[in-house]
Design a protein around this motif. Structure first.
Motif, short mmCIF file in Angstrom:
data_model
loop_
_atom_site.label_atom_id
_atom_site.label_comp_id
_atom_site.label_asym_id
_atom_site.label_seq_id
_atom_site.Cartn_x
_atom_site.Cartn_y
_atom_site.Cartn_z
N ALA A 83 -16.21 -22.63 -41.94
CA ALA A 83 -16.86 -22.39 -43.23
C ALA A 83 -17.76 -21.17 -43.11
CB ALA A 83 -17.67 -23.61 -43.66
N PRO A 84 -17.89 -20.40 -44.18
CA PRO A 84 -18.72 -19.18 -44.11
C PRO A 84 -20.21 -19.51 -44.17
CG PRO A 84 -17.79 -19.44 -46.30
CD PRO A 84 -17.18 -20.51 -45.47
N ALA A 85 -20.98 -18.70 -43.47
CA ALA A 85 -22.44 -18.75 -43.54
C ALA A 85 -22.94 -17.39 -43.96
CB ALA A 85 -23.04 -19.13 -42.19
N ARG A 86 -23.94 -17.40 -44.82
CA ARG A 86 -24.53 -16.12 -45.24
C ARG A 86 -25.44 -15.56 -44.16
NH1 ARG A 86 -28.63 -14.58 -49.01
NH2 ARG A 86 -29.26 -16.77 -49.26
N ARG A 87 -26.10 -16.48 -43.44
CA ARG A 87 -27.01 -16.07 -42.37
C ARG A 87 -26.87 -17.01 -41.18
NH1 ARG A 87 -32.03 -16.25 -46.49
NH2 ARG A 87 -30.74 -18.05 -47.06
N VAL A 99 -27.82 -22.16 -39.40
CA VAL A 99 -26.83 -21.59 -40.31
C VAL A 99 -27.14 -22.06 -41.73
CG1 VAL A 99 -25.05 -21.54 -38.53
CG2 VAL A 99 -25.21 -23.52 -40.04
N ASP A 100 -26.67 -21.29 -42.71
CA ASP A 100 -26.83 -21.70 -44.11
C ASP A 100 -25.47 -21.63 -44.81
OD1 ASP A 100 -26.39 -19.00 -44.51
OD2 ASP A 100 -28.27 -18.62 -45.58
N GLY A 101 -25.49 -21.64 -46.13
CA GLY A 101 -24.26 -21.49 -46.91
C GLY A 101 -23.32 -22.67 -46.80
N GLU A 102 -22.03 -22.37 -46.92
CA GLU A 102 -21.01 -23.43 -46.87
C GLU A 102 -20.94 -24.10 -45.50
OE1 GLU A 102 -17.19 -22.35 -48.48
OE2 GLU A 102 -18.10 -20.94 -49.91
N ALA A 103 -21.32 -23.38 -44.45
CA ALA A 103 -21.34 -24.00 -43.12
C ALA A 103 -22.36 -25.13 -43.08
CB ALA A 103 -21.66 -22.95 -42.06
N ALA A 104 -23.54 -24.91 -43.67
CA ALA A 104 -24.55 -25.97 -43.73
C ALA A 104 -24.07 -27.13 -44.60
CB ALA A 104 -25.86 -25.40 -44.27
N ALA A 105 -23.40 -26.83 -45.71
CA ALA A 105 -22.88 -27.89 -46.57
C ALA A 105 -21.83 -28.73 -45.84
CB ALA A 105 -22.29 -27.28 -47.84
N ALA A 106 -20.98 -28.08 -45.04
CA ALA A 106 -19.98 -28.82 -44.26
C ALA A 106 -20.65 -29.74 -43.25
CB ALA A 106 -19.04 -27.85 -43.55
N LEU A 107 -21.74 -29.29 -42.63
CA LEU A 107 -22.48 -30.14 -41.72
C LEU A 107 -23.13 -31.30 -42.47
CD1 LEU A 107 -23.94 -27.34 -39.45
CD2 LEU A 107 -22.48 -29.22 -38.67
N GLY A 108 -23.48 -31.08 -43.73
CA GLY A 108 -23.97 -32.17 -44.56
C GLY A 108 -22.92 -33.25 -44.75
N VAL A 109 -21.67 -32.85 -44.90
CA VAL A 109 -20.58 -33.81 -44.99
C VAL A 109 -20.44 -34.59 -43.68
CG1 VAL A 109 -18.08 -34.07 -45.27
CG2 VAL A 109 -19.34 -32.45 -46.72
N SER A 144 -39.86 -16.38 -41.92
CA SER A 144 -40.26 -15.66 -40.70
C SER A 144 -39.08 -15.36 -39.78
CB SER A 144 -41.29 -16.49 -39.92
OG SER A 144 -40.72 -17.75 -39.55
N VAL A 145 -37.90 -15.93 -40.05
CA VAL A 145 -36.75 -15.77 -39.16
C VAL A 145 -35.79 -14.73 -39.73
CG1 VAL A 145 -34.80 -16.92 -38.04
CG2 VAL A 145 -36.95 -18.15 -38.37
N ILE A 146 -35.56 -13.69 -38.96
CA ILE A 146 -34.60 -12.65 -39.34
C ILE A 146 -33.22 -13.05 -38.83
CG2 ILE A 146 -33.97 -10.22 -39.09
CD1 ILE A 146 -36.94 -9.64 -38.60
N PRO A 147 -32.21 -13.08 -39.68
CA PRO A 147 -30.86 -13.48 -39.22
C PRO A 147 -30.33 -12.56 -38.12
CG PRO A 147 -30.99 -13.38 -41.62
CD PRO A 147 -32.24 -12.74 -41.12
N ASP A 148 -29.62 -13.15 -37.17
CA ASP A 148 -28.95 -12.37 -36.14
C ASP A 148 -27.59 -11.88 -36.62
OD1 ASP A 148 -30.92 -12.65 -34.05
OD2 ASP A 148 -30.30 -14.73 -33.87
N ILE A 149 -26.94 -12.66 -37.48
CA ILE A 149 -25.63 -12.30 -38.02
C ILE A 149 -25.63 -12.68 -39.50
CG2 ILE A 149 -23.12 -12.48 -37.72
CD1 ILE A 149 -23.58 -13.81 -35.04
N THR A 150 -24.98 -11.88 -40.31
CA THR A 150 -24.83 -12.19 -41.73
C THR A 150 -23.35 -12.20 -42.10
OG1 THR A 150 -25.07 -9.85 -42.33
CG2 THR A 150 -27.07 -11.20 -42.34
N ASP A 151 -23.04 -13.04 -43.11
CA ASP A 151 -21.69 -13.11 -43.68
C ASP A 151 -20.63 -13.27 -42.59
OD1 ASP A 151 -22.71 -12.73 -46.30
OD2 ASP A 151 -22.87 -10.59 -45.89
N VAL A 152 -20.61 -14.46 -41.99
CA VAL A 152 -19.71 -14.72 -40.87
C VAL A 152 -19.17 -16.14 -40.99
CG1 VAL A 152 -21.53 -15.57 -39.33
CG2 VAL A 152 -19.47 -14.52 -38.36
N ASP A 153 -17.95 -16.35 -40.50
CA ASP A 153 -17.37 -17.69 -40.48
C ASP A 153 -17.91 -18.47 -39.28
OD1 ASP A 153 -15.91 -17.28 -42.73
OD2 ASP A 153 -14.05 -16.76 -41.68
#
Length: 722
Positions: free
Chosen positions: A25-29, A195-205, A233-242
């Protein structure tokens, strides 16, 4: 490291749902949070922004955990338990779900028992706490996942528990590194992914599925919260990644086995072209070790660098997991004909015998793949315990650079050098191992880990599948491993004899209370004798002397424990019983050691000689088993153990932990019997009947089990002979 040529268009991706991961699943950050000083504050900041749900799924949790060490400006309490209660009271509609492993009593001394009661969590209808016991025998719930509003998730090696907080400096004697009782603990290194985005939502499932499986209750997903809980305060290390999610779960109660993580590790190792970087608490997984050995034997193998801890967390790990690690290290070093394998441990000046506890569970392959999660590189994490890891595969140079930077930050911490220096050294040396070697020697450094154990320790430990199983433990197989066939009839007879002795004691007690013995032995006189013994200053010496005499004359230990409990009561009786048993056992062990195997064999015959060989080869596990399942009288076991020359430490530990359940059961029975005799109320008689029933059921089950295994082995032998 020459990674960009592998990201050319059309290259097949390694991550594959249904094979080595559950979902992608994709994550924005994405951020890699190195050490709890980065993770805990980020989690706290995110939790204060939660609107509707916080899921905490873990191996351990402690309400006294401090997510920050200094003062805070968010207005919430410092300790985790109070913090969560305050969040619920402050934010209307927020639900907190905590699923914690229903841990084995082996871990009880280091854990907070039932925080739901000690902190009053049960009074909060919006805080849901449950102990997860839906596992096969010997397994554990080991996932470490936190999901906030299905919009942000944390996965890694850190629980919200004691002995987790530390900084990348790992300072010796740091004042903040102590338990809630003030006791200091050693430095600890760990990693968590956010992680955030759809990756976080999948972990919610995923966490909802685990909650339903453990509790039987569904938690319905609702609309996503409007706010963004990502900590500012946290700067992402990677953006827009599966992001791939990989799991381990054992086959249990109709649920299918899940081994995505094992396949992920194997595919990652197979795909490596230049370098494999591993950080892990353990290195005993058979499948991973076999593949690493094969790769090191190749004509042009990749470099394999492992960072682990110098030594384990106690005697149990040192006599089990470190022995298994030593066996694998010998194989890997024998296969390493090209000098491509190194294993290190982190160290820093001033630790004075302490070692940095490497608790992280991660792998970085060729700047192309990063894996972070809860899974150790042991067999348990491949098939027995529940685990969850996240993986990122680079599809372009931007992500490859971020993965390489992550590995370099880790090495920079361990080597006491900046991440830029590490990157430059890798480019200059064109070798990960050579780069590390060029940077070693600082106050913070990596040292070569020999990982050898004594030949005696190696010889005493059985095969890894018993100590570190990959599949649910088969009790029948365990019995075959730990109790020789020829000793099972004796074990069954002794179980029957022990239960018969208890029944005889109960019958004599009843005859004394309600029969003619009552007139011969006055109750008040006996009570007076008991009290006089309790108050005598030399009583402990007399009691221990009685146990020594009993051990030398082979008086049944069950009878001695019963007498002790009747005279001194349940608490002191149990203490005296264990101490006396240890003293008597130690003396007869010493006698067996002095007499030697030949005299013991002549005295006891061939059957005791097989017991001697069994104890010598199985060591601690055999002592635990022989105390739990009595294959021979107490005195005989002590003599044979001494003659077998097993380590005295293993003998003592096996005696303590093996005798504790039985001594406790006899104590409860004796105490309730005395209470029923002196005060024959319905409650006391019911408790006596209950304790007797429990002992009888356990004895009958073990007796029947041993008889069945004996019959099966006999049938197999007859079949083979035919």
């Amino acid at each position: 490291m020459g990674n960009l040529d592998r990201h050319r268009k059309g290259e097949t991706r390694m991550l594959e749902p249904g094979r080595n991961c559950w979902r992608i699943a994709p994550a924005r950050r994405v951020s890699f949070l190195i050490d709890s000083s980065a993770y805990f504050p980020a989690l706290r900041a995110a939790a204060t922004r939660a609107q509707r749900s916080i899921f905490i799924i873990g191996w351990d949790i402690d309400s006294r955990t401090r997510l920050v060490q200094d003062g805070v400006s968010d207005g919430f309490p410092i300790q985790l338990g109070d913090f969560l209660k305050a969040l619920i009271e402050h934010r209307r509609g927020l639900e907190v779900y905590i699923l914690n492993w229903d841990f084995a009593m082996l871990y009880a001394p280091g854990r907070e028992v039932l925080p739901i009661y000690t902190l009053g969590w049960q009074s909060h209808r919006h805080l849901h706490f449950y102990l997860d016991g839906r596992h096969p025998v010997g397994a554990s719930h080991h996932q470490k996942i936190i999901v906030i509003d299905d919009a942000l998730a944390f996965v890694g090696g850190m629980d919200l528990a004691q002995e987790r907080w530390d900084t990348p400096d790992h300072e010796p004697n740091a004042p903040y590194r102590c338990r809630s009782n003030g006791q200091a603990y050693a430095p600890v290194h760990d990693v968590q992914m956010m992680v955030d985005g759809e990756a976080a939502a999948a972990l919610g499932v995923l966490v909802r599925e685990r909650w339903r499986y453990a509790t039987g209750c569904d938690i319905h997903d609702t609309s996503q919260a409007e706010t963004d809980p990502w900590p500012r305060s946290v700067i992402p290390d990677i953006t827009d990644v599966d992001v791939a999610i990989a799991r381990t779960a054992p086959r249990f109660n109709g649920a299918a086995e899940i081994t995505e993580l094992r396949q992920l590790y194997l595919d990652a190792i197979k795909s490596a072209k230049n370098a494999i970087y591993i950080e892990n608490q353990y290195l005993t997984a058979s499948s991973v070790g076999d593949l690493l050995e094969l790769r090191l034997r190749e004509p042009t193998p990749p470099e394999v660098v492992v960072v682990s801890r110098l030594t384990g967390g106690g005697w149990l790990e040192q006599t089990t997991m470190e022995v298994l690690r030593a066996r694998l290290l010998r194989r890997l070093r024998a296969a390493d004909r090209h000098g491509k394998f190194r294993i290190y441990y982190p160290d820093c000046d001033g630790l004075n015998g302490q070692c940095i506890n490497v608790h992280s569970k991660l792998m970085v392959v060729d700047d192309r793949l990063a894996i972070v999660g809860s899974a150790n590189l042991n067999n348990r994490s491949m098939g027995l315990d529940t685990e969850c890891n996240l993986a990122i595969e680079a599809a372009e140079s931007r992500t490859a650079k971020a993965i390489g930077d992550f590995r370099n930050r880790l090495l920079a911490e361990h080597l006491g050098a900046g991440a830029e220096r590490v990157e430059q050294a890798i480019k200059r040396e064109k070798s990960l191992i050579s780069a590390i070697e060029s940077l070693r020697g600082n106050p913070h450094t990596l040292r070569l880990l020999e990982g050898e154990v004594s030949p005696d320790a190696d010889a005493l430990l059985p095969e890894g599948s018993v100590v570190d199983p990959e599949k649910p433990i088969d009790p029948d197989r365990l019995i075959d491993e730990l109790i020789p066939v020829e000793h099972r009839p004796s074990a069954r007879k002794r179980i029957v004899a022990t239960f018969g002795l208890l029944a005889m004691i109960g019958g004599l007690a009843a005859a004394w209370r309600w029969g003619p013995l009552h007139d011969w032995l006055d109750k008040d006189t006996l009570i007076g004798v008991g009290r006089a013994l309790q108050q005598a200053p030399v009583t402990p010496v007399w009691v221990l002397g009685a146990y020594v005499l009993a051990a030398l004359t082979a008086i049944p230990i069950t009878l001695v424990i019963f007498t002790t409990v009747v005279v001194f009561g349940p608490t002191m009786g149990l203490v005296y019983s264990l101490l006396g048993s240890l003293v008597g056992a130690s003396l007869t062990f010493a006698l067996g050691h002095a007499f030697g195997r030949n005299i013991v064999r002549r005295l006891g015959g061939a059957r005791l000689n097989t017991l001697s060989r069994w104890l010598r080869h199985r060591g601690l596990l055999a002592m635990l088993t022989v105390r739990l399942v009595p294959v021979a009288p107490f005195t005989v076991v002590n003599l044979v153990a001494g003659a077998s020359h097993i380590r005295f430490r293993d003998f003592l530990l096996g005696t303590v932990f093996g005798m504790l359940p039985g001594a406790t059961a006899i104590t409860v029975f004796s105490d309730r019997l005395a209470a029923a005799v002196h005060h024959p109320s319905i409650a006391n008689i019911a408790l006596l009947v209950g304790s007797t029933t429990v002992i009888g059921v356990v004895a009958f089950a073990v007796h029947r089990w041993l008889r069945r295994r004996e019959a099966e082995n006999t049938a197999c032998a007859d079949s083979s002979a035919g």
